[in-house]
Design an enzyme around this catalytic site. Structure first.
Site, mmCIF file in Angstrom:
data_model
loop_
_atom_site.group_PDB
_atom_site.id
_atom_site.type_symbol
_atom_site.label_atom_id
_atom_site.label_comp_id
_atom_site.label_asym_id
_atom_site.label_seq_id
_atom_site.Cartn_x
_atom_site.Cartn_y
_atom_site.Cartn_z
ATOM 1 N N ASP A 98 0.877 -1.181 0.000
ATOM 2 C CA ASP A 98 0.000 0.000 0.000
ATOM 3 C C ASP A 98 0.908 1.224 0.000
ATOM 4 O O ASP A 98 1.573 1.513 0.999
ATOM 5 C CB ASP A 98 -0.879 -0.034 1.262
ATOM 6 C CG ASP A 98 -2.137 0.820 1.125
ATOM 7 O OD1 ASP A 98 -3.174 0.439 1.694
ATOM 8 O OD2 ASP A 98 -2.062 1.861 0.436
ATOM 9 N N ASP A 196 -2.630 4.846 -2.378
ATOM 10 C CA ASP A 196 -3.522 5.572 -1.469
ATOM 11 C C ASP A 196 -3.831 6.976 -2.017
ATOM 12 O O ASP A 196 -2.926 7.707 -2.400
ATOM 13 C CB ASP A 196 -2.787 5.687 -0.116
ATOM 14 C CG ASP A 196 -3.654 6.238 0.980
ATOM 15 O OD1 ASP A 196 -4.667 5.591 1.284
ATOM 16 O OD2 ASP A 196 -3.324 7.314 1.503
ATOM 17 N N GLU A 238 -6.529 4.072 -5.375
ATOM 18 C CA GLU A 238 -7.684 4.509 -4.592
ATOM 19 C C GLU A 238 -7.971 5.918 -5.063
ATOM 20 O O GLU A 238 -7.164 6.832 -4.845
ATOM 21 C CB GLU A 238 -7.406 4.518 -3.097
ATOM 22 C CG GLU A 238 -8.651 4.940 -2.314
ATOM 23 C CD GLU A 238 -8.377 5.517 -0.947
ATOM 24 O OE1 GLU A 238 -7.298 6.076 -0.741
ATOM 25 O OE2 GLU A 238 -9.250 5.405 -0.077
ATOM 26 N N HIS A 312 -10.837 -1.315 4.860
ATOM 27 C CA HIS A 312 -10.530 -0.902 6.243
ATOM 28 C C HIS A 312 -11.105 0.467 6.581
ATOM 29 O O HIS A 312 -10.963 0.947 7.712
ATOM 30 C CB HIS A 312 -9.016 -0.894 6.429
ATOM 31 C CG HIS A 312 -8.356 0.080 5.515
ATOM 32 N ND1 HIS A 312 -8.360 -0.064 4.133
ATOM 33 C CD2 HIS A 312 -7.740 1.242 5.754
ATOM 34 C CE1 HIS A 312 -7.740 0.963 3.584
ATOM 35 N NE2 HIS A 312 -7.362 1.770 4.535
ATOM 36 N N ASP A 313 -11.721 1.113 5.558
ATOM 37 C CA ASP A 313 -12.299 2.453 5.784
ATOM 38 C C ASP A 313 -13.828 2.420 5.830
ATOM 39 O O ASP A 313 -14.456 3.469 6.002
ATOM 40 C CB ASP A 313 -11.915 3.406 4.629
ATOM 41 C CG ASP A 313 -10.446 3.733 4.605
ATOM 42 O OD1 ASP A 313 -9.938 4.053 3.510
ATOM 43 O OD2 ASP A 313 -9.803 3.674 5.671
HETATM 44 O O1 TEU Z 1 -8.401 6.786 2.599
HETATM 45 C C1 TEU Z 1 -8.690 8.047 2.056
HETATM 46 C C2 TEU Z 1 -10.068 8.337 2.254
HETATM 47 O O2 TEU Z 1 -10.618 8.999 1.422
HETATM 48 C C3 TEU Z 1 -10.798 7.780 3.422
HETATM 49 O O3 TEU Z 1 -10.069 7.936 4.617
HETATM 50 C C4 TEU Z 1 -12.028 8.583 3.523
HETATM 51 O O4 TEU Z 1 -11.595 9.950 3.621
HETATM 52 C C5 TEU Z 1 -12.854 8.269 4.704
HETATM 53 O O5 TEU Z 1 -12.564 7.021 5.213
HETATM 54 C C6 TEU Z 1 -14.255 8.309 4.186
HETATM 55 O O6 TEU Z 1 -15.098 8.338 5.275
HETATM 56 C C7 TEU Z 1 -7.029 6.462 2.526
HETATM 57 C C8 TEU Z 1 -6.814 5.254 3.402
HETATM 58 O O7 TEU Z 1 -7.580 4.168 2.881
HETATM 59 C C9 TEU Z 1 -7.247 5.620 4.798
HETATM 60 O O8 TEU Z 1 -7.184 4.496 5.667
HETATM 61 C C10 TEU Z 1 -6.328 6.723 5.299
HETATM 62 O O9 TEU Z 1 -6.788 7.146 6.580
HETATM 63 C C11 TEU Z 1 -6.324 7.919 4.350
HETATM 64 O O10 TEU Z 1 -6.230 7.558 2.982
HETATM 65 C C12 TEU Z 1 -5.103 8.782 4.622
HETATM 66 O O11 TEU Z 1 -3.957 8.061 4.198
#
Ligand code: TEU
Ligand code: CA
Length: 540
Positions: A98, A196, A238, A312-313
């Site tokens: 990642d 990311d 992403e 995971h989000d």
């Molecule tokens: O996620 C980016 C992101 O857009 C999400 O965090 C989103 O803003 C939120 O979850 C929506 O509710 C990536 C990673 O997947 C995330 O785990 C990180 O926290 C973020 O970037 C920063 O690196």
């Protein structure tokens, strides 16, 4: 379309902190993943996407990287990672990393140097200004997106937490650093990269552009040319954007990514409300179906789709797209209607055993920087949301839902470790919902996932599932998702009742041979009553 090694592969996403704790310190680790490689092989997955395992103070659980070329000691050592790559490869399983290019940790050596003085060579690695530009732009994690550094009498920009300063891609040195980091891991045998928030590396702060800036694609194409494009790997970006954005990232002739994660139908916040997920909207399954169809028709002939419903989000798919009343049935229906579309399937750890959202007792039970930032903004400062409503929203949508320890069995801490207090609470249902009990139950969600993966890889049907044309049928039906996969003379029908109610339905196709179903039934005519969340896959 040129065939690629990863076209018929299943990706399994692992959040190392929560997968398996081999040394009983409460935190998952790399040796824990190695312990579970045979479980993963038996499940049938081929590629393991590990969220960041690099050195990090863990403010955002690894998405705040302090050394791109070393292993977080919480997760283990470089020798452990080398062993994981080697042991996985013995099982024909490959590792996807990642890459977090948009920002690093404020504990990174670069940032520690940058704040020493304005003329430090690392100062221009970051976005410093004498005063906040567009101060109205909020951080994704709540609060200001500019942090003051007294010693410099300057502010730096951070799209996420203040401990995650954005990197300045206008400085060619940054491209070089990221290229070097990618090449370091390519040489170690990593076979995939998830990028990311990659749409953010084109930002133009002074013009108030935070994503999809004018230089975005030339930068991605340069990364391709100078690093990962020289290796036969799988790549996924992403990128929160539109179908056209997805095409710009994934058309093969553009040499950017093989696919992107599009979030149009996985986010209940697609209405861009002020509070985002913290005033959650129920997910409309017809909206999801229409979006899945849009991306199937939009990308299948020119590039490739990533098929996913959890990460995971996000919260658990049963809570978001299915039903707790029909937990088993809806989990199977979701898997059927998503993973038999055309594209590369991504399964998130715990999804295959039907893990569901956790109801935390107090705000302190949440770890996530996003939760605490939103609480400070919306409950304490703006007072837009009551504490009770905020806790209810967290039950529905907090990222911690998908970060609680994996439930391996009914022993202490669900078999995650040998008894040390886990970094996040274990769900109360672990005695019924765990891999061990489900491995021995042919009707379990885990058994269904294994059956589905085996079906999709079955030589009799594989080419149809991997390369077959996707054709939606009865598109306007808001309860049923019905589609066909056609390849050469084979036609496979996927029929799913997306709702928690019975639906009388007249099958548009005689059933030649049932290949997969989540109810024990015989189908001997075309007029049937579909049970709640009933899913049938059959040969036309
Ligand atoms: O996620 C980016 C992101 O857009 C999400 O965090 C989103 O803003 C939120 O979850 C929506 O509710 C990536 C990673 O997947 C995330 O785990 C990180 O926290 C973020 O970037 C920063 O690196
Ligand atoms: Ca551990």
């Amino acid at each position: 379309m040129e065939r690629k090694w990863w076209h018929d592969k299943f990706v399994y996403q692992i959040y190392p902190k929560s997968f398996k704790d081999s040394n009983n310190d409460g935190i998952g680790d790399i040796k824990g993943i190695i312990e579970k490689l045979d479980y993963l092989k038996n499940l049938g997955v081929d590629i393991l996407w590990l969220t960041p395992f690099f050195t990090s103070p863990m403010v955002d659980n690894g998405y705040d990287i302090a050394d791109y070329c070393d292993i977080n000691p919480l997760f283990g050592t470089m020798a452990d990672m080398d062993l994981l790559i080697e042991e996985a490869k013995k099982r024909e399983i490959y590792i996807m990393m990642d890459m977090v290019a948009n920002h690093c940790s404020n504990k990174h050596r670069w940032f520690q140097e940058a704040i020493k003085s304005k003329d430090n060579p690392y100062h221009d690695y970051f976005i410093f200004r004498d005063k906040p530009i567009h101060p109205e732009h909020r951080s994704c994690f709540g609060g200001e997106a500019w942090e003051y550094v007294e010693s410099l009498n300057q502010y730096y920009f951070h799209e996420f937490a203040k401990e995650q300063p954005d990197l300045n891609f206008d400085n060619p040195k940054i491209m070089e650093e990221i290229e070097n980091a990618i090449n370091f891991w390519m040489k170690k045998g990593i076979r995939g990269i998830r990028f990311d928030v990659i749409h953010m590396i084109g930002k133009q702060i002074d013009n108030g552009i935070y994503g999809y800036g004018p230089k975005l694609h030339e930068r991605v194409q340069e990364l391709y040319r100078t690093s990962y494009g020289n290796y036969d790997i799988i790549t996924v970006g992403e990128a929160w954007g539109s179908l056209d954005d997805a095409k710009d990232f994934t058309l093969p002739e553009r040499h950017e990514f093989n696919m992107v994660f599009q979030f149009e139908c996985t986010s209940s916040t697609n209405d861009n409300s002020k509070h985002g997920k913290f005033t959650p909207k129920p997910i409309d399954m017809k909206f999801c179906k229409d979006t899945w169809i849009k991306y199937q028709y939009g990308l299948n002939d020119c590039s490739w789709n990533a098929l996913f419903v959890e990460n995971h989000d996000l919260g658990r798919c049963i809570n978001r797209f299915g039903s707790l009343e029909y937990k088993n049935e809806s989990a199977k229906a979701i898997a059927t209607m998503v993973y038999l579309q055309k594209g590369t399937p991504y399964i998130y750890q715990g999804q295959e055993i039907g893990m569901t959202n956790i109801r935390m007792d107090s705000l302190d039970d949440y770890d996530d920087v996003e939760v605490h930032g939103a609480y400070k903004d919306f409950v304490l400062t703006l007072k837009d949301i009551t504490h009770e409503d905020f806790m209810e929203a967290c039950f529905k949508e907090a990222r911690d839902n998908n970060r609680i320890p994996f439930q391996w069995d009914d022993s202490i801490n669900a078999g995650f470790n040998k008894g040390a207090k886990p970094w996040l609470k274990i769900n109360k249902d672990y005695k019924e919902v765990n891999a061990k009990v489900e491995e021995n139950d042919p009707k379990s969600i885990l058994s269904f996932y294994k059956e589905l993966i085996r079906l999709r890889k079955n030589p009799l049907y594989k080419d149809t599932f991997v390369y077959g044309k996707f054709i939606a049928i009865d598109e306007d039906n808001k309860d049923i998702f019905l589609f066909k996969r056609e390849y050469n003379n084979q036609s496979i029908i996927v029929l799913v009742n997306m709702k928690d109610k019975e639906i009388a339905y007249n099958l548009p196709h005689s059933i030649n041979k049932v290949l997969l179903k989540n109810y024990d039934k015989e189908y001997n005519n075309t007029n049937i009553t579909l049970s709640p969340y009933e899913a049938i896959v059959y040969l036309e």
